[in-house]
Design a protein around this motif. Structure first.
Motif, short mmCIF file in Angstrom:
data_model
loop_
_atom_site.label_atom_id
_atom_site.label_comp_id
_atom_site.label_asym_id
_atom_site.label_seq_id
_atom_site.Cartn_x
_atom_site.Cartn_y
_atom_site.Cartn_z
N GLU A 1 0.54 -0.99 -0.06
CA GLU A 1 -0.12 -0.04 0.26
C GLU A 1 1.08 1.48 0.11
OE1 GLU A 1 -3.37 0.68 -0.19
OE2 GLU A 1 -3.51 -1.69 -0.65
N ALA A 2 1.93 1.24 0.99
CA ALA A 2 2.78 2.63 0.72
C ALA A 2 3.42 2.56 -0.57
CB ALA A 2 4.06 2.20 1.87
N ASP B 1 1.07 4.37 -2.89
CA ASP B 1 0.91 5.50 -2.58
C ASP B 1 2.13 6.52 -3.28
OD1 ASP B 1 -1.24 5.27 -1.06
OD2 ASP B 1 -0.06 5.52 0.90
N GLU C 1 1.76 6.54 -7.15
CA GLU C 1 0.67 7.46 -7.67
C GLU C 1 1.30 8.78 -8.22
OE1 GLU C 1 -2.64 7.37 -7.94
OE2 GLU C 1 -2.86 5.33 -7.67
N LYS D 1 9.48 12.70 -0.81
CA LYS D 1 8.68 11.65 -0.01
C LYS D 1 9.64 10.33 -0.27
CE LYS D 1 4.15 13.60 0.29
NZ LYS D 1 2.76 13.27 -0.05
N TYR E 1 9.43 7.27 2.56
CA TYR E 1 9.21 5.71 2.26
C TYR E 1 10.59 4.99 2.25
CZ TYR E 1 4.48 7.40 0.70
OH TYR E 1 3.37 7.92 0.89
#
Length: 221
Positions: free
Chosen positions: A97-98, A101, A104, A127, A132
């Protein structure tokens, strides 16, 4: 019917690329049916192939599956890329899921207006390197294994590698401060099914270029 999964999407990365990666990692051959015009999409919508009127759509095991997370979960489960128990699956889901993100941000970069592109790129780098990648670096350090979860190749490894390579396309030295991610990248890239997918001529798609955006807008809007 060949029995191979059939992927319906435009001829580019987008939300289908992670699905291509998963199938390739599992050693599964697949066919692709590319949307070239708005009419191609409308036809799928009108014949009832798209449950929520949108792609990606994958024909697999007699189903017409939509929603990329659902498709990814199905493929990962079917081909033993989803851990050995509920706790491992929960970890895999968190890591994936990370990654989604972060993906995207990569996916939407080509669609940014010219005056926003530089800021958007800075956001991606910030980011990736501050939110991450440090987490995955720590996971690999604390876990002390070749793979992110358990000691078994999973979809978390596949999708993290996909993202690391996308990040390096944007900024070649982006992994400079992450030695464990660098060795992870080299190690996972050498898994035979992945190595094959990384060769020229595979069904892996190149990065989306600005010149491709108007064509996509015509198909989807």
């Amino acid at each position: 019917m060949s029995g191979k999964p059939k992927l319906h999407y435009f001829n580019g990365r987008g939300r289908m690329e992670s699905i291509r990666w998963l199938l390739a990692a599992a050693g599964v051959e697949f066919e692709e049916c590319f949307l070239e015009t708005k009419d191609d999409l409308t036809k799928l919508q009108k014949d009832g192939s798209l449950l929520f009127q949108q792609v990606p759509m994958v024909e697999i095991d007699g189903m017409k599956m939509v929603q990329s997370r659902a498709i990814g979960n199905y493929i990962a489960t079917k081909y033993n890329l989803y851990g050995k128990d509920l706790k491992e699956r929960a970890l895999i889901d968190m890591y994936v899921e990370a990654v989604i993100d972060l993906n995207e941000l990569f996916m939407t970069h080509a669609f940014q207006p010219a005056d926003k592109k530089q800021q958007h790129f800075a956001t991606i780098v910030d980011k990736a390197t501050n939110r991450y990648f440090p987490v995955y670096e720590k996971v690999l350090k604390d876990h002390g294994q070749d793979f992110l979860v358990g000691n078994q190749f999973s979809r978390a490894d596949v999708q993290l590698l996909e993202t690391l390579l996308m990040a390096e396309e944007c900024k070649p030295d982006i992994l400079a401060k992450f030695p464990l991610l660098q060795s992870f990248k080299a190690r996972i890239s050498n898994i035979p099914t992945i190595k094959k997918f990384l060769q020229p001529g595979s069904q892996r798609k190149p990065p989306l270029q600005e010149k491709d955006v108007p064509k996509l807008m015509k198909i989807f809007h």
